[in-house]
Design an enzyme around this catalytic site. Structure first.
Site, PDB file in Angstrom:
ATOM      1  N   LYS A  64     -17.327 -29.011  10.036  1.00 43.65           N
ATOM      2  CA  LYS A  64     -16.306 -29.423   9.041  1.00 43.65           C
ATOM      3  C   LYS A  64     -15.264 -30.273   9.650  1.00 43.65           C
ATOM      4  O   LYS A  64     -14.349 -30.922   9.025  1.00 43.65           O
ATOM      5  CB  LYS A  64     -15.733 -28.223   8.251  1.00 43.65           C
ATOM      6  CG  LYS A  64     -15.164 -27.349   9.599  1.00 43.65           C
ATOM      7  CD  LYS A  64     -14.609 -25.987   8.848  1.00 43.65           C
ATOM      8  CE  LYS A  64     -14.043 -25.065   9.901  1.00 43.65           C
ATOM      9  NZ  LYS A  64     -15.101 -24.355  10.554  1.00 43.65           N
ATOM     10  N   HIS A 192     -12.426 -15.589  14.249  1.00 47.98           N
ATOM     11  CA  HIS A 192     -11.612 -16.854  14.678  1.00 47.98           C
ATOM     12  C   HIS A 192     -10.213 -16.755  14.698  1.00 47.98           C
ATOM     13  O   HIS A 192      -9.591 -16.201  13.893  1.00 47.98           O
ATOM     14  CB  HIS A 192     -12.068 -17.931  13.552  1.00 47.98           C
ATOM     15  CG  HIS A 192     -11.898 -19.144  13.856  1.00 47.98           C
ATOM     16  ND1 HIS A 192     -10.532 -19.856  14.131  1.00 47.98           N
ATOM     17  CD2 HIS A 192     -12.549 -20.313  13.812  1.00 47.98           C
ATOM     18  CE1 HIS A 192     -10.898 -21.232  14.461  1.00 47.98           C
ATOM     19  NE2 HIS A 192     -12.184 -21.446  14.113  1.00 47.98           N
ATOM     20  N   SER A 195      -7.182 -22.150  13.661  1.00 47.31           N
ATOM     21  CA  SER A 195      -7.252 -23.717  14.176  1.00 47.31           C
ATOM     22  C   SER A 195      -6.139 -23.944  14.976  1.00 47.31           C
ATOM     23  O   SER A 195      -5.062 -23.762  14.222  1.00 47.31           O
ATOM     24  CB  SER A 195      -7.602 -24.699  12.978  1.00 47.31           C
ATOM     25  OG  SER A 195      -7.731 -25.824  13.574  1.00 47.31           O
ATOM     26  N   GLY A 232     -10.561 -22.937  17.618  1.00 44.28           N
ATOM     27  CA  GLY A 232      -9.062 -22.718  17.893  1.00 44.28           C
ATOM     28  C   GLY A 232      -8.709 -23.471  19.214  1.00 44.28           C
ATOM     29  O   GLY A 232      -7.759 -23.647  19.740  1.00 44.28           O
ATOM     30  N   GLU A 269     -17.203 -21.875  18.159  1.00 46.73           N
ATOM     31  CA  GLU A 269     -17.166 -22.728  17.237  1.00 46.73           C
ATOM     32  C   GLU A 269     -16.282 -23.821  17.273  1.00 46.73           C
ATOM     33  O   GLU A 269     -15.401 -24.096  16.428  1.00 46.73           O
ATOM     34  CB  GLU A 269     -17.220 -22.276  15.726  1.00 46.73           C
ATOM     35  CG  GLU A 269     -18.063 -21.107  15.452  1.00 46.73           C
ATOM     36  CD  GLU A 269     -17.921 -20.079  14.376  1.00 46.73           C
ATOM     37  OE1 GLU A 269     -16.725 -20.470  13.478  1.00 46.73           O
ATOM     38  OE2 GLU A 269     -18.722 -19.460  14.045  1.00 46.73           O
ATOM     39  N   PRO A 270     -16.156 -24.671  18.508  1.00 52.31           N
ATOM     40  CA  PRO A 270     -15.444 -25.689  18.712  1.00 52.31           C
ATOM     41  C   PRO A 270     -15.396 -26.654  17.583  1.00 52.31           C
ATOM     42  O   PRO A 270     -16.409 -27.131  17.429  1.00 52.31           O
ATOM     43  CB  PRO A 270     -15.615 -26.193  20.193  1.00 52.31           C
ATOM     44  CG  PRO A 270     -17.088 -25.858  20.183  1.00 52.31           C
ATOM     45  CD  PRO A 270     -17.311 -24.434  19.540  1.00 52.31           C
ATOM     46  N   GLY A 271     -14.284 -27.325  17.228  1.00 55.42           N
ATOM     47  CA  GLY A 271     -14.391 -28.426  16.419  1.00 55.42           C
ATOM     48  C   GLY A 271     -13.302 -29.434  17.053  1.00 55.42           C
ATOM     49  O   GLY A 271     -13.699 -30.487  17.730  1.00 55.42           O
ATOM     50  N   ARG A 272     -12.169 -29.411  16.722  1.00 51.94           N
ATOM     51  CA  ARG A 272     -11.208 -30.280  17.231  1.00 51.94           C
ATOM     52  C   ARG A 272     -11.260 -30.516  18.800  1.00 51.94           C
ATOM     53  O   ARG A 272     -11.155 -31.631  19.361  1.00 51.94           O
ATOM     54  CB  ARG A 272      -9.762 -30.021  17.157  1.00 51.94           C
ATOM     55  CG  ARG A 272      -9.238 -28.756  17.759  1.00 51.94           C
ATOM     56  CD  ARG A 272      -7.556 -28.579  17.270  1.00 51.94           C
ATOM     57  NE  ARG A 272      -7.299 -28.174  15.998  1.00 51.94           N
ATOM     58  CZ  ARG A 272      -6.829 -28.915  14.892  1.00 51.94           C
ATOM     59  NH1 ARG A 272      -6.411 -30.027  15.093  1.00 51.94           N
ATOM     60  NH2 ARG A 272      -6.921 -28.446  13.631  1.00 51.94           N
ATOM     61  N   ASP A 356       3.091 -42.280  -3.957  1.00 53.84           N
ATOM     62  CA  ASP A 356       3.625 -40.789  -3.670  1.00 53.84           C
ATOM     63  C   ASP A 356       4.982 -40.812  -2.944  1.00 53.84           C
ATOM     64  O   ASP A 356       4.634 -41.061  -1.557  1.00 53.84           O
ATOM     65  CB  ASP A 356       2.571 -39.877  -3.613  1.00 53.84           C
ATOM     66  CG  ASP A 356       2.878 -38.364  -3.832  1.00 53.84           C
ATOM     67  OD1 ASP A 356       4.268 -38.211  -3.664  1.00 53.84           O
ATOM     68  OD2 ASP A 356       2.133 -37.685  -3.929  1.00 53.84           O
ATOM     69  N   TYR A 384     -10.433 -33.149  11.511  1.00 54.65           N
ATOM     70  CA  TYR A 384      -9.793 -33.246  10.169  1.00 54.65           C
ATOM     71  C   TYR A 384      -9.120 -34.400   9.344  1.00 54.65           C
ATOM     72  O   TYR A 384      -8.105 -34.102   8.880  1.00 54.65           O
ATOM     73  CB  TYR A 384      -8.917 -32.015  10.035  1.00 54.65           C
ATOM     74  CG  TYR A 384      -9.763 -30.733  10.492  1.00 54.65           C
ATOM     75  CD1 TYR A 384     -10.485 -29.937   9.759  1.00 54.65           C
ATOM     76  CD2 TYR A 384      -9.564 -30.106  11.994  1.00 54.65           C
ATOM     77  CE1 TYR A 384     -11.238 -28.936   9.965  1.00 54.65           C
ATOM     78  CE2 TYR A 384     -10.262 -29.136  12.309  1.00 54.65           C
ATOM     79  CZ  TYR A 384     -11.090 -28.480  11.509  1.00 54.65           C
ATOM     80  OH  TYR A 384     -12.029 -27.311  11.992  1.00 54.65           O
TER      81      TYR A 384
END
Length: 453
Positions: A64, A192, A195, A232, A269-272, A356, A384
């Site tokens: 994600k 978790h 993040s 995180g 679960e590393p993402g960033r 906007d 993200y």
């Protein structure tokens, strides 16, 4: 080993003497459109750094965070697992030849049709945190391997998650009993800490809590063998804390509560962590406004009794790559050309291109007097951003160009062929070759691309 080259796989292998910055410069000459340049060599270095700092913990990349095919393909080649939250993410990962045993369906609230798809395609590991989820699994899943997600303290994180997901410790015995009554196999525990975590001690307490749930399971006859410590982790060295400050807390906690001889497999679960620093976004100044405010007295930066502030409008914004600005994230631009030492600077704000009034990227920063057509760079833009952007007002998403140095490319080929990280001294915090030669899982894909530069 499966050979796979997606039709939309676009990767430029940079020859000796060239770097990602050179590629960005060329793209800024070609067009005025905003553009991402992603260095997959940075992703490689992050992986080797992980292997050095946390050799017991197998990373399952959180798709994600950034689902670009070259990123996912790179990580698949390096032998990581994958945290998928939907049918589409599972399809993406499996289309790259990843075995279902390297996927955890880490969404505690799953749509029934997505669950049926995952079951039919061999994905067994999945998280749950409620009785309702257990009932759904029992109805439609074949041979599931369940992981109980617990709520933990995530007050020190940029984006909390335990307010939405996770079972409280006091409810875990009942959930475990219900799983047993339904004939479901609970193989472990996950959590978790949120993040963008800023408190490493949150992992220590969460690991201790997970140990308590393992003990609850043992009392009910479960033999749990998996601990998932979530994500995180910081994605750049510009973060408040460095990655090794987290591992310095996590490793002793694992040794205390889940020692190596316990037989418990540990994943994360590393993402960033993997993608944030790999991406740089170049935006073009498309409009400019000068605001003059009256001052009570003169100052060094003002012009006479007035204060000059600048408003820059660029061709990306919070409805595009900067959506998480709305949730507290902060970005600061840099100049792609070094200004003259004596060039005056002014208070500035940076705005997106939509109609906007909320579309403000940076509330205040200090920049020189720039002209329409000049460029600003935003670094650490891999997490993200691509996955959360929209085409609001008809503005299209920036093109993404993935690059990699020839040497990094060769290291990935070596890992793909041997299933071993290439020894890279500079990637290891301890500066030793030995800690970068630990064995990882054998990758099931071969990484290929054509040189385009």
């Amino acid at each position: 080993m499966t050979s796979f080259t997606p039709p939309d796989f676009d990767l430029t292998v940079l020859e000796e003497g060239l770097c990602a910055q050179d590629f960005i410069e060329q793209k800024m000459k070609d067009s005025e459109d905003a553009v991402f340049v992603a260095d997959l060599g940075d992703v490689l270095q992050k992986h080797l750094r992980w292997v050095c700092a946390m050799p017991r913990v197998t990373p399952f990349y959180a798709v994600k965070c950034n689902d670009c095919h070259p990123v996912v393909m790179t990580l698949a080649t390096l032998g990581t697992g994958f945290d998928c939250a939907s049918k589409t993410e599972i399809q993406l990962v499996q289309s790259l030849g990843v075995d279902p045993s390297r996927i955890i369906y880490a969404n505690p609230c799953k749509q029934m049709s997505h669950m049926k798809y995952a079951s039919a395609h061999g994905v067994q590991m999945m998280t749950f945190d409620s009785e309702g989820e257990l009932m759904k699994v029992a109805r439609c899943y074949e041979n599931p391997k369940l992981v109980l997600r617990i709520a933990v303290n995530d007050a020190g994180s940029m984006f909390a998650m335990s307010n939405k997901f996770g079972a409280k410790l006091e409810s875990c015995p009942l959930l475990l009993e219900q799983a047993r009554e339904l004939g479901l196999d609970v193989i472990g525990v996950s959590f978790h800490v949120g993040s963008g975590c800023t408190d490493p001690e949150a992992y220590s307490q969460a690991i201790s809590d997970a140990r308590r749930v393992f003990d609850m399971g043992a009392e009910l006859g479960y033999n749990m063998t998996l601990l998932d410590i979530g994500g995180g982790f910081p994605g750049s060295d510009g973060s408040k804390l460095k990655f090794e400050e987290f591992t310095a807390v996590i490793n002793p906690a694992l040794d205390k509560h889940f020692p190596a001889h316990s037989g418990v497999r540990v994943i994360a679960e590393p993402g960033r962590y993997y993608v944030s620093s790999a991406y740089t976004l170049a935006v073009n100044i498309i409009a400019k406004k000068v605001k003059i405010e009256e001052q009570m007295a003169c100052d060094d930066e003002g012009e006479g009794p007035n204060k000059r502030t600048l408003m820059y409008y660029v061709n990306d914004g919070i409805y595009g790559s900067f959506l998480d600005v709305l949730f507290g994230a902060r970005y600061m631009p840099s100049l792609h050309k070094k200004p003259k030492p004596d060039k005056r600077t002014y208070p500035c704000s940076i705005w997106g291109q939509t109609c906007d009034g909320l579309d403000r990227i940076v509330e205040q920063c200090i920049l020189p007097d720039l002209q329409v057509g000049e460029w600003l760079l935003f670094h650490n833009m891999g997490a993200y951003t691509v996955t959360c952007s929209t085409t609001f007002n008809g503005f299209q998403k920036p093109d993404i160009h993935h690059v990699i140095s020839r040497s990094a490319w060769q290291r990935i080929q070596q890992i793909s062929a041997q299933g071993l990280p290439a020894p890279v001294e500079e990637s290891c915090p301890s500066r030793t070759l030995s800690c970068c030669s630990k064995e990882t899982s054998q990758p099931s894909t071969t990484f290929k691309a054509a040189s385009r530069l």
